[in-house]
Write an enzyme that holds these catalytic residues in place. Structure first.
Site, PDB file in Angstrom:
ATOM      1  CG  MET A   1      42.791   7.114  61.414  1.00 32.83           C
ATOM      2  SD  MET A   1      43.439   5.870  60.212  1.00 32.83           S
ATOM      3  CE  MET A   1      42.589   4.580  60.697  1.00 32.83           C
ATOM      4  CG  ASP A 279      47.359   5.340  60.807  1.00 27.61           C
ATOM      5  OD1 ASP A 279      47.092   6.389  59.533  1.00 27.61           O
ATOM      6  OD2 ASP A 279      46.962   5.496  61.972  1.00 27.61           O
ATOM      7  CG  PHE A 280      54.327   6.350  58.802  1.00 30.55           C
ATOM      8  CD1 PHE A 280      53.870   5.245  59.901  1.00 30.55           C
ATOM      9  CD2 PHE A 280      55.696   6.291  58.520  1.00 30.55           C
ATOM     10  CE1 PHE A 280      54.681   4.433  60.248  1.00 30.55           C
ATOM     11  CE2 PHE A 280      56.583   5.477  58.907  1.00 30.55           C
ATOM     12  CZ  PHE A 280      56.229   4.231  59.891  1.00 30.55           C
ATOM     13  CD  GLU A 281      47.007   9.979  60.770  1.00 27.61           C
ATOM     14  OE1 GLU A 281      46.710  10.887  61.456  1.00 27.61           O
ATOM     15  OE2 GLU A 281      46.238   8.665  61.083  1.00 27.61           O
ATOM     16  N   GLY A 282      51.096  13.103  60.500  1.00 24.13           N
ATOM     17  CA  GLY A 282      51.741  14.145  60.742  1.00 24.13           C
ATOM     18  C   GLY A 282      53.074  14.418  60.071  1.00 24.13           C
TER      19      GLY A 282
END
Length: 493
Positions: A1, A279-282
């Site tokens: 995001m 908002d954990f990504e990757g």
């Protein structure tokens, strides 16, 4: 995001201890110390009270610790250290204390010893120059979890329809900086972006406001906090968002888990926030080989995150707002793949056990319907970003539930309608998969009314779908507020 930046601090609470520096005489400036403990340390709050008849225009609290205890993160003060002697002085916004009034500051301590030789403005906190005495009122450290906190203000429910917006609080990202007080009224939930860890595996979070070099119009911290309070008084919820595209968070150890809780709590307490957004990504979440059942996960980065979030929810109570913003790859792709099964990426569907474990605590799930590849819907057809069918099919999966990896004996149960919002870019500049206002409204008609549907037919009608999320408030302003104004008019509170 999203684009990340920084964060701060605090606490897995196992007991609450109150240590009083009792005043020796009535007309004095006094300090009272309290702490909330965890297994290897505590969060301390020091309250300075003016018991004189004149205004105090500055304060300094100092004390000593033995070698086994040190001060880490701190807030609402300036801090200096010489050996084992610690001194805290006022900030620009809390130095003046009217007669009978009080102010406070806080910090995290690593170790379990209490401070000694406390002084406030040169005089002993307890009077007579003796070390402070400890009077403890402690909840059980084995069976009771304290839920008291100086953090989130009293809550209250969200409107029936919400708009959730991420605010670039720690960076500008080319879209311009918006002061907290200037966030438009259309937004109901404001996610401060971002708190990030000191390293991917530390769990220790940091958050700072956007630097002046990047955001020349950034407000002072006092004005930032005042802006938060003003929004909360209007019924808005202000959260700290953790992670973002650059903020990888891997809670692979219990130490990282505990640091996450302590540091997240410290940020919440410092700014008086209503909760947090994950908002954990990757590569923050992935599943170890053999971890195949989302209902009973075994991977440490998953189980430690679940434990940390449950601890925070327990600490702050029913009014704590918890939201999540996973990408479709971490949720809806679980219909086909889960973890590294069948040669898939070990991150496939990795949010599912977290969502499932916290479904009774989760306020909102707003999956990012953007920056996504084609995803198979419940009709076994692939759907593509940018049109109403994508939003209908992706939302339908979490509103109706679905079999993980197609296994009907392993159903991911539907979330409540009021827990689900749809995540969208605010403009073509904000992310891949921008959807026009007309197409978004068409998808809302299909989901909420059962009308105006395209080729995908949802499994049900969901009149209580909660609303929309966007990246971001700043990009919305950059696009003349099209998102907030058009969608607010379509989704009145």
């Amino acid at each position: 995001m999203l684009f990340a930046r920084i964060a701060a601090v605090v606490s897995l609470v196992l007991g609450a201890v109150l240590i009083s520096f009792a005043p020796a005489q009535a007309a004095s400036v006094t300090a009272t110390f309290s702490k909330q403990t965890w297994s290897t340390g505590y969060t301390a709050t020091v309250t300075i009270k003016n018991e004189t008849s004149t205004v105090v225009t500055g304060w300094k609290v100092e004390f000593d610790y033995p070698a086994d205890t040190t001060v880490g993160a701190y807030w609402d003060s300036l801090h200096t250290k010489s050996g084992h002697h610690y001194a805290f002085t006022h900030r620009e916004y809390n130095g003046t204390i009217q007669p009978g009034a009080s102010v406070s500051f806080g910090y995290n301590a690593s170790g379990t010893s209490d401070p000694v030789n406390c002084k406030v403005n040169g005089g002993a906190c307890a009077g007579g120059g003796t070390p402070p005495t400890s009077t403890t009122t402690t909840t059980s450290t084995t069976t009771t979890t304290t839920t008291t906190s100086t953090g989130p203000p009293p809550g209250g429910s969200l409107p029936k329809r919400v708009l959730v917006g991420y605010l670039h609080a720690s960076f500008a990202n080319g879209s311009g900086y918006i002061r907290m007080k200037d966030v438009p009224d259309e937004w109901d939930v404001i996610n401060l972006s971002f708190a990030e860890p000191t390293s991917a595996t530390s769990g220790e979070l940091r958050f700072t406001q956007c630097p002046v070099a990047e955001c020349p119009n950034v407000e002072s911290e006092a004005d930032f906090i005042a802006g938060i309070r003003a929004k909360q008084q209007q019924g808005k919820k202000v959260l700290i968002s953790i992670g973002g595209a650059n903020g990888q968070v891997q809670l692979s150890t219990t130490a990282a888990r505990d640091a996450f809780v302590r540091s997240a709590s410290a940020i919440i307490d410092r700014y008086g926030l209503n909760g947090l957004d994950i908002d954990f990504e990757g590569h923050s979440l992935s599943l170890n080989a053999g971890d195949t059942d989302f209902r009973s996960p075994t991977t440490p980065v998953i189980t430690n995150l679940i434990s940390a979030l449950k601890t925070l929810k327990s600490r702050y109570g029913a009014n704590f707002v918890l939201t999540m913003a996973p990408e479709t790859f971490f949720v809806q792709i679980g219909y086909q793949h889960y973890g590294g099964s069948s040669g898939a990426d070990s991150r496939a569907g990795a949010y599912l056990p977290v969502i499932h474990a916290l479904r009774n605590d989760l306020t909102l799930l707003h999956v990012q319907h953007y920056n996504s590849g084609p995803i198979m819907g419940l009709d076994n057809q692939y759907h593509f970003m940018g049109g109403h069918d994508f939003h209908v099919s992706m939302a339908d999966m979490v509103l109706a539930g679905f079999p993980v990896r197609g296994n009907t004996s392993m159903m991911f149960p539907a979330l409540r309608q009021d827990q689900v919002a749809i995540g969208l870019p605010a403009s073509i500049n904000a992310g891949n998969g921008f959807t026009s206002v007309a197409e978004v409204h068409k998808s809302l008609d299909c989901l909420m009314k059962g009308s105006n549907c395209g080729t995908y037919k949802p499994r049900g009608v969901y009149p209580n779908l909660r609303g929309l999320m966007t990246w971001s408030v700043n990009w919305d302003k950059y696009n003349n507020f099209e998102f907030s104004k058009q969608h607010r008019a379509y989704l009145p509170r």
